[in-house]
Design a protein around this motif. Sequence first.
Motif, PDB file in Angstrom:
ATOM      1  N   GLU A   1      10.578   4.564   4.256  1.00 44.95           N
ATOM      2  CA  GLU A   1      10.598   4.619   2.786  1.00 44.95           C
ATOM      3  C   GLU A   1       9.214   4.261   2.244  1.00 44.95           C
ATOM      4  OE1 GLU A   1      14.662   3.687   0.818  1.00 44.95           O
ATOM      5  OE2 GLU A   1      14.471   2.330   2.515  1.00 44.95           O
ATOM      6  N   PHE A   2       8.760   5.096   1.331  1.00 49.20           N
ATOM      7  CA  PHE A   2       7.411   4.954   0.782  1.00 49.20           C
ATOM      8  C   PHE A   2       7.471   5.124  -0.729  1.00 49.20           C
ATOM      9  CE2 PHE A   2       7.339   6.381   5.072  1.00 49.20           C
ATOM     10  CZ  PHE A   2       6.364   5.613   5.675  1.00 49.20           C
ATOM     11  N   THR A   3       6.405   4.721  -1.369  1.00 46.04           N
ATOM     12  CA  THR A   3       6.359   4.903  -2.812  1.00 46.04           C
ATOM     13  C   THR A   3       4.941   5.263  -3.241  1.00 46.04           C
ATOM     14  OG1 THR A   3       6.870   3.922  -4.960  1.00 46.04           O
ATOM     15  CG2 THR A   3       6.132   2.406  -3.250  1.00 46.04           C
TER      16      THR A   3
ATOM     17  N   LEU B   1       0.090   6.577   5.425  1.00 47.07           N
ATOM     18  CA  LEU B   1       0.937   5.582   6.092  1.00 47.07           C
ATOM     19  C   LEU B   1       2.184   6.256   6.661  1.00 47.07           C
ATOM     20  CD1 LEU B   1       0.722   2.483   3.712  1.00 47.07           C
ATOM     21  CD2 LEU B   1      -0.486   2.898   5.852  1.00 47.07           C
ATOM     22  N   LEU B   2       2.714   7.217   5.878  1.00 47.17           N
ATOM     23  CA  LEU B   2       3.895   7.966   6.348  1.00 47.17           C
ATOM     24  C   LEU B   2       3.543   8.685   7.664  1.00 47.17           C
ATOM     25  CD1 LEU B   2       5.999  10.285   4.011  1.00 47.17           C
ATOM     26  CD2 LEU B   2       5.548  10.888   6.372  1.00 47.17           C
TER      27      LEU B   2
ATOM     28  N   GLY C   1       8.140  -9.175   2.931  1.00 43.62           N
ATOM     29  CA  GLY C   1       7.604  -9.036   4.277  1.00 43.62           C
ATOM     30  C   GLY C   1       8.393  -8.110   5.187  1.00 43.62           C
ATOM     31  N   GLN C   2       9.472  -7.491   4.666  1.00 42.24           N
ATOM     32  CA  GLN C   2      10.319  -6.660   5.536  1.00 42.24           C
ATOM     33  C   GLN C   2      10.174  -5.176   5.141  1.00 42.24           C
ATOM     34  OE1 GLN C   2      14.775  -6.741   5.810  1.00 42.24           O
ATOM     35  NE2 GLN C   2      14.285  -8.841   6.429  1.00 42.24           N
TER      36      GLN C   2
ATOM     37  N   GLU D   1       0.809  -1.222   0.000  1.00 39.74           N
ATOM     38  CA  GLU D   1       0.000   0.000   0.000  1.00 39.74           C
ATOM     39  C   GLU D   1       0.839   1.267   0.000  1.00 39.74           C
ATOM     40  OE1 GLU D   1      -2.557  -0.725   3.301  1.00 39.74           O
ATOM     41  OE2 GLU D   1      -3.613  -2.323   2.241  1.00 39.74           O
ATOM     42  N   GLY D   2       2.124   1.141  -0.349  1.00 36.85           N
ATOM     43  CA  GLY D   2       2.968   2.332  -0.396  1.00 36.85           C
ATOM     44  C   GLY D   2       4.156   2.267   0.553  1.00 36.85           C
ATOM     45  N   ARG D   3       4.129   1.320   1.517  1.00 36.66           N
ATOM     46  CA  ARG D   3       5.312   1.130   2.374  1.00 36.66           C
ATOM     47  C   ARG D   3       6.285   0.241   1.600  1.00 36.66           C
ATOM     48  NH1 ARG D   3       1.740   0.272   7.089  1.00 36.66           N
ATOM     49  NH2 ARG D   3       1.989   2.058   8.476  1.00 36.66           N
TER      50      ARG D   3
END
Length: 450
Positions: free
Chosen positions: A350-352, A377-378, A344-345, A336-338
């Motif tokens: 850092e996001f996108t 999320l950030l 799984g890590q 979802e952007g993470r």
Amino acid sequence: MSTALSVAIIGAGPSGFYTAEHLLKQDLPIEIDLIDRLPTPYGLVRGGVAPDHQKIKSVTRVYDKIAAHPAVRFLGHVRIGTDLTRAELLTHYHAVVYAFGAQSDRALGIPGEDLPGSQAATEFVGWYNGHPDYREQRFDLGAPGVAVIGMGNVAVDVVRILARTPDELAATDIAGEALEALRSSAVRDIYMIGRRGPAQGAFTNPELKELGEMPDADIDVRPEELEGESGGDKAVEKNLETLRRFATKPRRGRRRTIYLRFLRSPLALEGVGRVERIVLGKNRLVQDGEGSLQARPTGESETLPVGLVFRSVGYLGTGIPGVPLDARRGIIPNVEGRVLNAPGQVAPGEFTVGWIKRGPSGVIGTNKPDAVESADLLLEDHAAGRLNPAPYPGRVAVDTTLAARGVRVVSWADWLRLDALERTRGKAAGRPRLKFTRIDSMLAALDGIS
Ligand code: NAP
């Protein structure tokens, strides 16, 4: 040292701007650096949206307001991977948002694809939009036939630009080099080729309709290729209606013809030393296990005489050095952007967002909810103390590193000067703007070197 939340957004296109916009809406001490490898902002709005769609480009006014916010800086002409590394970003920013889009394209994987005259639609789009990466591209417009493979909106853009008259193009901000080359184009027959049927076209209805409204191009659609069910989908029904109307439209003897051909896959590009023809295999549709309709060859084929073939079968994200990439899907692995460092890590801080997050789909506005998802999320991670610790946050440290490397950072004020210069140059030629297409010319114009 600043105590504000410091965020770097990599890529000053729509998804980057919308991420900044959402972060700015929070009641939060924040510093946002919007970093782009080009001296110019706006990503695909400048380098992708077709020049004859100037209205769509007016969305940049929204981005200008975001850039003018005192918490935002534009750092243009800064390349991540060389001018600043991923590790350095993580030293200086609590959060990094990768918003750099998809910079390459998907191949067809057929014989002859490497022949001169076989090109990516993305190269043509970058060239006619004056993107510095594509200014050296040359397209041989000397043969009457051109094929565009794909039935998406990029294919529609390419077909339309090929079909426009020089006068129509001159009223746009198309790159000067492209305008000159297209002025002497000998192209007459433009074939847009879809591997599936009319109901599976990836174009949107306003874009499809425009193909039938070209001042100096006829449209040719075969009624027998228009069998297809909308399945109750309103958008598909509209497209089928438009195509049926095209099929009954009389030819008016215009200079060019746009042929829409369905149920055909490219099998090979052939020619001596360059593309002279394309071999198309005819298809029928069969339902796969998941209920969607796929193209299957019937065994029949046909050949079209063409001197140029544009593959327009999707953009592909290629990533930047040091940043995780799922090369097959062309995206940064993420939830979802993470960003994920490994399955799984989660990579803290850092996001996108945008095409490098979800793949090359959707229109400009699609990036807004996408940016809200990533930015939320950030903010959630910020509230929970889960962001990157960033031992040396703050702009001074970033500026010092860039200065030590001799990087000529282009600020927002610089961009506004370039923008004004482009408009002035355009005015002299009776055009909305005349773009700078070389990075060194942009820097020379800014620094008063001619
Ligand atoms: P797209 O919408 O995904 O269309 C790709 C096309 O290529 C589809 O017709 C697809 O057919 C076809 N294709 C894929 N692989 C193929 C193959 N191996 N052989 C033959 N055909 C193949 O991609 P796009 O046109 O690059 O556009 C990207 C996004 O930007 C889209 O969301 C688009 O709407 C948007 N965009 C919007 C505008 C606008 O609003 N004016 C302008 C430009 C772009 P299948 O369906 O059979 O896979």
